[in-house]
Every structure is written in C-alpha cells, then in structure tokens.
Write a protein that holds these residues in place. Structure first.
Motif, PDB file in Angstrom:
ATOM      1  N   TYR A  66      31.910  25.340  44.109  1.00 11.62           N
ATOM      2  CA  TYR A  66      30.643  26.079  44.120  1.00 11.62           C
ATOM      3  C   TYR A  66      30.885  27.525  44.531  1.00 11.62           C
ATOM      4  O   TYR A  66      30.407  28.465  43.880  1.00 11.62           O
ATOM      5  CB  TYR A  66      29.675  25.401  45.083  1.00 11.62           C
ATOM      6  N   ASP A  67      31.651  27.702  45.606  1.00  8.56           N
ATOM      7  CA  ASP A  67      31.931  29.047  46.106  1.00  8.56           C
ATOM      8  C   ASP A  67      32.721  29.867  45.089  1.00  8.56           C
ATOM      9  O   ASP A  67      32.414  31.048  44.844  1.00  8.56           O
ATOM     10  CB  ASP A  67      32.709  28.972  47.420  1.00  8.56           C
ATOM     11  N   ASP A  68      33.756  29.268  44.524  1.00 16.67           N
ATOM     12  CA  ASP A  68      34.597  30.002  43.579  1.00 16.67           C
ATOM     13  C   ASP A  68      33.787  30.485  42.371  1.00 16.67           C
ATOM     14  O   ASP A  68      33.949  31.622  41.922  1.00 16.67           O
ATOM     15  CB  ASP A  68      35.750  29.116  43.101  1.00 16.67           C
ATOM     16  N   THR A  69      32.921  29.615  41.861  1.00 14.88           N
ATOM     17  CA  THR A  69      32.103  30.003  40.710  1.00 14.88           C
ATOM     18  C   THR A  69      31.214  31.193  41.053  1.00 14.88           C
ATOM     19  O   THR A  69      31.150  32.177  40.314  1.00 14.88           O
ATOM     20  CB  THR A  69      31.231  28.819  40.261  1.00 14.88           C
ATOM     21  N   ARG A  78      28.283  36.484  48.532  1.00 14.94           N
ATOM     22  CA  ARG A  78      29.354  36.150  49.483  1.00 14.94           C
ATOM     23  C   ARG A  78      28.864  36.137  50.927  1.00 14.94           C
ATOM     24  O   ARG A  78      29.522  35.571  51.804  1.00 14.94           O
ATOM     25  CB  ARG A  78      30.499  37.142  49.338  1.00 14.94           C
ATOM     26  N   ASP A  79      27.719  36.783  51.196  1.00 18.79           N
ATOM     27  CA  ASP A  79      27.190  36.820  52.549  1.00 18.79           C
ATOM     28  C   ASP A  79      26.166  35.721  52.812  1.00 18.79           C
ATOM     29  O   ASP A  79      25.649  35.611  53.928  1.00 18.79           O
ATOM     30  CB  ASP A  79      26.534  38.187  52.814  1.00 18.79           C
ATOM     31  N   ILE A 103      27.835  29.909  51.122  1.00 21.21           N
ATOM     32  CA  ILE A 103      29.234  30.196  50.762  1.00 21.21           C
ATOM     33  C   ILE A 103      30.082  30.066  52.018  1.00 21.21           C
ATOM     34  O   ILE A 103      29.984  30.881  52.936  1.00 21.21           O
ATOM     35  CB  ILE A 103      29.368  31.607  50.161  1.00 21.21           C
ATOM     36  N   ARG A 104      30.956  29.060  52.065  1.00 22.33           N
ATOM     37  CA  ARG A 104      31.609  28.731  53.336  1.00 22.33           C
ATOM     38  C   ARG A 104      33.121  28.533  53.254  1.00 22.33           C
ATOM     39  O   ARG A 104      33.775  28.250  54.258  1.00 22.33           O
ATOM     40  CB  ARG A 104      30.973  27.454  53.907  1.00 22.33           C
ATOM     41  N   GLY A 147      37.433  34.133  56.257  1.00 22.95           N
ATOM     42  CA  GLY A 147      38.275  35.289  56.527  1.00 22.95           C
ATOM     43  C   GLY A 147      38.381  36.244  55.356  1.00 22.95           C
ATOM     44  O   GLY A 147      39.203  37.162  55.386  1.00 22.95           O
ATOM     45  N   GLY A 148      37.557  36.029  54.323  1.00 19.39           N
ATOM     46  CA  GLY A 148      37.631  36.866  53.140  1.00 19.39           C
ATOM     47  C   GLY A 148      38.412  36.191  52.027  1.00 19.39           C
ATOM     48  O   GLY A 148      39.021  35.128  52.226  1.00 19.39           O
ATOM     49  N   PHE A 149      38.415  36.793  50.859  1.00 16.08           N
ATOM     50  CA  PHE A 149      39.081  36.170  49.717  1.00 16.08           C
ATOM     51  C   PHE A 149      39.675  37.235  48.805  1.00 16.08           C
ATOM     52  O   PHE A 149      39.309  38.409  48.861  1.00 16.08           O
ATOM     53  CB  PHE A 149      38.081  35.329  48.910  1.00 16.08           C
ATOM     54  N   GLU A 150      40.612  36.793  47.983  1.00 12.11           N
ATOM     55  CA  GLU A 150      41.218  37.635  46.959  1.00 12.11           C
ATOM     56  C   GLU A 150      40.835  37.050  45.613  1.00 12.11           C
ATOM     57  O   GLU A 150      41.054  35.859  45.359  1.00 12.11           O
ATOM     58  CB  GLU A 150      42.734  37.648  47.125  1.00 12.11           C
TER      59      GLU A 150
END
Length: 311
Positions: free
Chosen positions: A76-79, A267-268, A272-273, A277-280
């Motif tokens: 879900y988050d990645d999409t 993202r905020d 979204i969990r 620490g952030g993502f690339e």
C-alpha cells in the motif's frame, strides 16, 4: 510562483482557473491533490485501486504475488509513494523518472495485459471524479476533470499503455464497459480485498472503532456490482444511507475550512507506516527475480536493482 498567502476558501480554485489544463495539467493536479482535496483524493484513489480487485485477472495476479496478502502495508505504501513521487517531481525530473521506472519494472515482471493496465488507469481518472460528486466539499470543475485526464494520459504514455482514452468522458465509458464485461468473483480477488479491508481497520482514526463497524462502513460505500463481484454482504439500507450521509456531512464542514497553504503529502499521512526513517524512490516496491508467476508467453524481466539500473 504560487503564493502561499491563501485566505479565501476558493483561492486555489481561482489559481486553477488561471492555468491551462492542456499544458499545465501537472500543476493543476498538484493543487487538487495537495491543497484542495488531499483527504478525498487519497481516499478515492485507494478506492480506485480496490475496485480493480473485482476484475479476476487483476485480483488473481495480485494474490499470486503475495504482496497484497502477506505484505499489504508495504505494498500500500509503495504504491502511494511511487505515484506521489511522479506527481511531486513531474515527468521530466530525475526522481519522477525513477518512480516511473520502478513502476514499469514491476509491471513488466508479470503477465499484465494492456486491457487491464488501461482499466486501472481509467479508475484513477473516473473514481475521484465520482467520489467528489458524491462526497467532496465541491465537485471537480470541468477544467480539473480535463487536467486529471491529461495527467493520467501522460502517465499512461510513460507506462507504455496503448489506446488511452482522450477525454475524461471516454475514460468513464471505457471503465464502465470493462467492469460490466469483467467484474466477477475469484478466490484470489476476495483474499486481496479482505487483506486490504483488514489493513484499513488499522488506519487512524479507524483503529478506534470495532473492526466489524469499519468493514460495514466500507461495504456501504461500495456499489452493488462491486459488492456482488467480491461477494460482500449488502448492509441494511439505513446503514448505507447513514454511512454516505456522514461523508457528505464531512464535505459540508470542509467547505468552511480555510484553504491549505502548504500541500499535504501522502507520505506524511498516518496510514503510511513502512518508512519512518524516510525512503529512496529507487528502492520502493518489489524486485522479483525470474518469472514470479506463470506467464502465458508474455514478457518477463528481472527487476532486481542491479538489473533495473540498466533499463
């Protein structure tokens, strides 16, 4: 440069009316998603993806990968993050291109037909329009509908999708015909839908309510063809009316709120969990090796980072 000094509720709409939906559709869609309708856009796009599960060829494939049943929060988050990266940075920016590359690398690892890809693209245009008509603090203007269609036409072009509809009306026609012809029950589709609904019960503020109540509320927002395809129960009519009335009431309340000066990013959002620490962007999603599900003679690529870097 867009001023952040917004005081009147319709200031962002006035800004949109000064933009050309045929050439400045990215900026219009950014305003729609980040300032005018952030919560509604997130909900409606999530619901758009949920509708696709009722097409057995889509739902079955998602079940076979295991991503939506075993790692549903991350999927879900990645999409959401990949799609937001394209919108935030644009199609020409390095980060926007990286997000599109990631999406294409994943899709090309599976036997997804052009018809299914086109249908999913249609849901991104049509479902938010219909959601806003029903529940938004205001409906989309014609300019916003045109910009939305143009934005997803461009995204679809970068995804290599063929025969993309030209207008938002054509997107709606394609969607309605495809659902009428292809909606149907599949065990894999139902498993993916169940897993997604279970995840939704954990999102704030849903987590404060009983899971059964959250799921009943979700059933009430589904139309009959969608419920029938997934074999979900139809809630009592008073429950359906009350659920939809609650969303309409929210829209009336939001109408009197001040305009949002800074964009609210997906993202905020508390749903979204996976990446505290952030993502690339280049590391989002899956990196299947070989052919992760059987292919009927279709293309299969290796999406591992070291291979993907050469695409």
């Amino acid at each position: 440069m867009i001023s952040l000094d917004r005081k009147d509720r319709f200031d962002w709409l006035h800004e949109i009316e000064r933009l050309d939906p045929d050439t400045e559709y990215v900026e219009i869609y950014r305003i729609m998603s980040g300032h005018e309708f952030p919560w509604d856009m997130n909900q409606s796009l999530s619901f758009a993806l949920f509708r696709t599960y009722a097409v057995p060829s889509i739902g079955r494939l998602l079940a076979e990968t295991g991503e939506f049943t075993e790692r549903v929060q991350k999927r879900y988050d990645d999409t959401a993050l990949i799609l937001e990266s394209v919108l935030e940075h644009g199609f020409a920016h390095e980060t926007g291109r990286a997000a599109i590359r990631r999406m294409n690398q994943m899709h090309r690892s599976y036997p997804i037909t052009q018809d299914d890809l086109r249908y999913v693209l249609c849901t991104f245009v049509v479902v938010p329009i219909r959601w806003m008509d029903a529940y938004g603090w205001r409906p989309f203007t014609e300019r916003e509908k045109v910009a939305s269609a143009n934005y997803y036409r461009e995204l679809g072009r970068h995804m290599g999708i063929t025969a993309i509809p030209a207008t938002h009306q054509e997107f709606a026609d394609v969607l309605d015909r495809y659902e009428a012809e292809h909606f149907g029950y599949d065990d894999g589709s139902r498993a993916v839908a169940d897993s997604t609904l279970e995840l939704m019960t954990t999102f704030p503020p849903n987590h404060l309510a009983p899971k059964g109540l959250v799921k009943t509320f979700s059933y009430a927002l589904m139309d009959a063809p969608l419920r029938d395809a997934l074999r979900y129960p139809a809630p009592p009519k008073p429950v359906e009316v009350a659920s939809r009335a609650a969303l309409k009431l929210r829209g009336r309340v939001v109408r009197f709120m001040k305009p949002r000066p800074e964009p609210k990013m997906v993202r905020d959002m508390p749903s979204i969990r996976s990446y505290p620490g952030g993502f690339e962007v280049s590391r989002l999603g899956t990196f299947p090796t070989g052919c992760p599900v059987p292919h009927g003679g279709g293309r299969c690529t290796d999406a591992r980072p070291e291979t993907a870097a050469r695409t």
